[in-house]
Design a protein around this motif. Structure first.
Motif, PDB file in Angstrom:
ATOM      1  N   SER A  59      54.745  36.292  29.377  1.00  0.00           N
ATOM      2  CA  SER A  59      55.723  36.724  30.234  1.00  0.00           C
ATOM      3  C   SER A  59      56.793  35.675  30.526  1.00  0.00           C
ATOM      4  O   SER A  59      57.917  36.199  30.688  1.00  0.00           O
ATOM      5  N   SER A  60      56.262  34.663  30.922  1.00  0.00           N
ATOM      6  CA  SER A  60      57.337  33.425  31.392  1.00  0.00           C
ATOM      7  C   SER A  60      58.154  32.983  30.347  1.00  0.00           C
ATOM      8  O   SER A  60      59.348  32.936  30.300  1.00  0.00           O
ATOM      9  N   PHE A  61      57.489  33.038  28.931  1.00  0.00           N
ATOM     10  CA  PHE A  61      58.227  32.719  27.757  1.00  0.00           C
ATOM     11  C   PHE A  61      59.293  33.810  27.650  1.00  0.00           C
ATOM     12  O   PHE A  61      60.450  33.557  27.051  1.00  0.00           O
ATOM     13  N   MET A  62      58.953  34.983  27.754  1.00  0.00           N
ATOM     14  CA  MET A  62      59.698  36.163  27.570  1.00  0.00           C
ATOM     15  C   MET A  62      61.120  35.932  28.227  1.00  0.00           C
ATOM     16  O   MET A  62      62.158  36.142  27.960  1.00  0.00           O
ATOM     17  N   GLU A  63      60.696  35.588  29.612  1.00  0.00           N
ATOM     18  CA  GLU A  63      61.804  35.625  30.516  1.00  0.00           C
ATOM     19  C   GLU A  63      62.936  34.639  30.129  1.00  0.00           C
ATOM     20  O   GLU A  63      64.016  34.315  30.720  1.00  0.00           O
ATOM     21  N   THR A  64      62.796  33.564  29.544  1.00  0.00           N
ATOM     22  CA  THR A  64      63.340  32.630  28.955  1.00  0.00           C
ATOM     23  C   THR A  64      64.271  32.855  27.844  1.00  0.00           C
ATOM     24  O   THR A  64      65.215  31.917  27.733  1.00  0.00           O
ATOM     25  N   LEU A  65      64.059  33.930  27.095  1.00  0.00           N
ATOM     26  CA  LEU A  65      64.790  34.411  25.892  1.00  0.00           C
ATOM     27  C   LEU A  65      66.216  34.705  26.369  1.00  0.00           C
ATOM     28  O   LEU A  65      66.474  35.179  27.605  1.00  0.00           O
ATOM     29  N   ASP A  66      67.121  34.592  25.464  1.00  0.00           N
ATOM     30  CA  ASP A  66      68.511  34.792  25.667  1.00  0.00           C
ATOM     31  C   ASP A  66      68.987  35.632  24.385  1.00  0.00           C
ATOM     32  O   ASP A  66      68.655  35.222  23.212  1.00  0.00           O
ATOM     33  N   SER A  67      69.803  36.808  24.656  1.00  0.00           N
ATOM     34  CA  SER A  67      70.096  37.488  23.685  1.00  0.00           C
ATOM     35  C   SER A  67      71.068  36.748  22.608  1.00  0.00           C
ATOM     36  O   SER A  67      71.404  37.329  21.552  1.00  0.00           O
ATOM     37  N   ASN A  68      71.702  35.746  23.089  1.00  0.00           N
ATOM     38  CA  ASN A  68      72.668  35.016  21.973  1.00  0.00           C
ATOM     39  C   ASN A  68      71.726  34.117  21.150  1.00  0.00           C
ATOM     40  O   ASN A  68      72.388  33.824  20.166  1.00  0.00           O
ATOM     41  N   LYS A  69      70.601  33.958  21.306  1.00  0.00           N
ATOM     42  CA  LYS A  69      69.783  33.197  20.408  1.00  0.00           C
ATOM     43  C   LYS A  69      68.647  34.084  19.798  1.00  0.00           C
ATOM     44  O   LYS A  69      68.099  33.565  18.772  1.00  0.00           O
ATOM     45  N   VAL A  70      68.293  35.281  20.369  1.00  0.00           N
ATOM     46  CA  VAL A  70      67.462  35.893  19.605  1.00  0.00           C
ATOM     47  C   VAL A  70      67.920  37.561  19.730  1.00  0.00           C
ATOM     48  O   VAL A  70      68.436  38.080  20.581  1.00  0.00           O
ATOM     49  N   LYS A  71      68.047  37.886  18.246  1.00  0.00           N
ATOM     50  CA  LYS A  71      68.557  39.334  17.969  1.00  0.00           C
ATOM     51  C   LYS A  71      67.572  40.180  18.214  1.00  0.00           C
ATOM     52  O   LYS A  71      68.044  41.264  18.712  1.00  0.00           O
ATOM     53  N   LYS A  72      66.475  40.240  17.479  1.00  0.00           N
ATOM     54  CA  LYS A  72      65.617  41.306  17.756  1.00  0.00           C
ATOM     55  C   LYS A  72      64.126  40.710  17.867  1.00  0.00           C
ATOM     56  O   LYS A  72      63.773  39.689  17.557  1.00  0.00           O
ATOM     57  N   ILE A  73      63.421  41.407  18.349  1.00  0.00           N
ATOM     58  CA  ILE A  73      61.879  41.156  18.695  1.00  0.00           C
ATOM     59  C   ILE A  73      60.956  42.242  18.083  1.00  0.00           C
ATOM     60  O   ILE A  73      61.369  43.475  18.127  1.00  0.00           O
ATOM     61  N   LYS A 115      67.008  41.519  29.048  1.00  0.00           N
ATOM     62  CA  LYS A 115      67.628  40.648  28.624  1.00  0.00           C
ATOM     63  C   LYS A 115      68.871  41.204  27.373  1.00  0.00           C
ATOM     64  O   LYS A 115      69.326  40.120  26.765  1.00  0.00           O
ATOM     65  N   GLY A 116      68.563  42.244  27.038  1.00  0.00           N
ATOM     66  CA  GLY A 116      69.569  42.820  26.092  1.00  0.00           C
ATOM     67  C   GLY A 116      69.179  42.508  24.625  1.00  0.00           C
ATOM     68  O   GLY A 116      69.997  42.487  23.495  1.00  0.00           O
ATOM     69  N   ILE A 117      67.817  42.378  24.280  1.00  0.00           N
ATOM     70  CA  ILE A 117      67.173  42.290  23.155  1.00  0.00           C
ATOM     71  C   ILE A 117      66.821  43.244  22.633  1.00  0.00           C
ATOM     72  O   ILE A 117      65.507  43.967  23.322  1.00  0.00           O
ATOM     73  N   GLN A 118      66.882  43.865  21.495  1.00  0.00           N
ATOM     74  CA  GLN A 118      66.465  45.098  21.125  1.00  0.00           C
ATOM     75  C   GLN A 118      64.829  44.837  20.482  1.00  0.00           C
ATOM     76  O   GLN A 118      64.565  43.719  19.811  1.00  0.00           O
ATOM     77  N   VAL A 119      63.875  45.589  20.804  1.00  0.00           N
ATOM     78  CA  VAL A 119      62.554  45.542  20.436  1.00  0.00           C
ATOM     79  C   VAL A 119      62.502  46.483  19.224  1.00  0.00           C
ATOM     80  O   VAL A 119      62.665  47.860  19.473  1.00  0.00           O
ATOM     81  N   ILE A 120      62.200  45.927  17.786  1.00  0.00           N
ATOM     82  CA  ILE A 120      62.265  46.966  16.556  1.00  0.00           C
ATOM     83  C   ILE A 120      60.959  47.470  16.393  1.00  0.00           C
ATOM     84  O   ILE A 120      60.744  48.288  15.478  1.00  0.00           O
ATOM     85  N   GLY A 121      59.814  46.972  16.885  1.00  0.00           N
ATOM     86  CA  GLY A 121      58.495  47.435  16.450  1.00  0.00           C
ATOM     87  C   GLY A 121      57.435  46.957  17.309  1.00  0.00           C
ATOM     88  O   GLY A 121      57.551  45.924  18.173  1.00  0.00           O
ATOM     89  N   HIS A 122      56.228  47.634  17.378  1.00  0.00           N
ATOM     90  CA  HIS A 122      55.156  47.240  18.071  1.00  0.00           C
ATOM     91  C   HIS A 122      53.927  47.450  17.223  1.00  0.00           C
ATOM     92  O   HIS A 122      53.731  48.276  16.464  1.00  0.00           O
ATOM     93  N   PHE A 123      52.962  46.520  17.548  1.00  0.00           N
ATOM     94  CA  PHE A 123      51.855  46.514  16.562  1.00  0.00           C
ATOM     95  C   PHE A 123      50.812  46.250  17.877  1.00  0.00           C
ATOM     96  O   PHE A 123      50.864  45.295  18.577  1.00  0.00           O
ATOM     97  N   HIS A 124      49.490  46.896  17.907  1.00  0.00           N
ATOM     98  CA  HIS A 124      48.522  46.634  18.865  1.00  0.00           C
ATOM     99  C   HIS A 124      47.205  46.864  18.313  1.00  0.00           C
ATOM    100  O   HIS A 124      47.105  47.761  17.479  1.00  0.00           O
ATOM    101  N   GLN A 125      46.499  45.910  18.719  1.00  0.00           N
ATOM    102  CA  GLN A 125      44.924  45.950  18.310  1.00  0.00           C
ATOM    103  C   GLN A 125      44.062  46.204  19.370  1.00  0.00           C
ATOM    104  O   GLN A 125      44.034  45.093  20.174  1.00  0.00           O
ATOM    105  N   LEU A 126      43.237  46.991  19.453  1.00  0.00           N
ATOM    106  CA  LEU A 126      42.097  47.250  20.427  1.00  0.00           C
ATOM    107  C   LEU A 126      40.804  46.374  20.170  1.00  0.00           C
ATOM    108  O   LEU A 126      40.282  46.615  19.065  1.00  0.00           O
ATOM    109  N   MET A 127      40.598  45.114  20.571  1.00  0.00           N
ATOM    110  CA  MET A 127      39.664  44.391  20.148  1.00  0.00           C
ATOM    111  C   MET A 127      38.203  44.539  20.976  1.00  0.00           C
ATOM    112  O   MET A 127      37.322  44.024  20.498  1.00  0.00           O
ATOM    113  N   GLY A 128      38.273  45.573  21.922  1.00  0.00           N
ATOM    114  CA  GLY A 128      36.905  45.846  22.434  1.00  0.00           C
ATOM    115  C   GLY A 128      36.103  44.838  23.005  1.00  0.00           C
ATOM    116  O   GLY A 128      34.940  44.922  22.959  1.00  0.00           O
ATOM    117  N   GLY A 129      36.643  43.894  23.721  1.00  0.00           N
ATOM    118  CA  GLY A 129      36.127  42.550  24.341  1.00  0.00           C
ATOM    119  C   GLY A 129      35.748  41.734  23.377  1.00  0.00           C
ATOM    120  O   GLY A 129      35.238  40.453  23.658  1.00  0.00           O
TER     121      GLY A 129
END
Length: 142
Positions: A58-72, A96-110
């Protein structure tokens, strides 16, 4: 097109997925809070702990700038539902005005929970195939 991969991990699961994305994208995967040069696409990964993203992610994401990162493209792991971390990181990106273009999730079950005596990072062939397909699809969206 410039690409970067950043991730947060406690037990190795998210790192293992980041390394597979790295193999497809041809760029190194680095653990946050690594410096980030301007990029067209950032693959950002993190784990879910007690229904929240890790503070480092979360902290890293808060540092992002839409002038430096176009898409996530987000990739997350958890022992339970994907929604909390995915939604929280998406909300930060969008604020931050940064477009999220996709999501991938894996349930690791512990898998990877050190307090249970196991360590993470050992992916099954199907998981490797799925994350590599995700990386390929996200790169194609550029």
């Amino acid at each position: 097109m410039t690409v970067a991969i950043r991730y947060q991990t406690r037990n190795g699961n998210t790192k293992a997925f980041a390394e597979q994305i790295s193999a497809v994208a041809g760029v190194p995967a680095e653990q946050v809070p690594a410096d980030l040069e301007p990029v067209d696409l950032l693959f950002m990964g993190g784990g879910t702990y007690f229904m929240r993203p890790d503070k480092a992610a979360s902290s890293f994401m808060e540092t992002l700038d839409s002038n430096k990162v176009k898409k996530i493209a987000l990739f997350t792991t958890s022992g339970g539902p994907e929604t909390p971390t995915d939604k929280a990181l998406t909300k930060i990106a969008e604020s931050k005005g940064i477009q999220v273009i996709g999501h991938f999730h894996q349930l690791m079950g512990g898998k990877g929970m050190k307090l249970l005596g196991s360590s993470g990072g050992n992916l099954k062939p199907a998981q490797i195939d799925e994350v590599k397909q995700f990386a390929t699809e996200m790169l194609a969206k550029q």
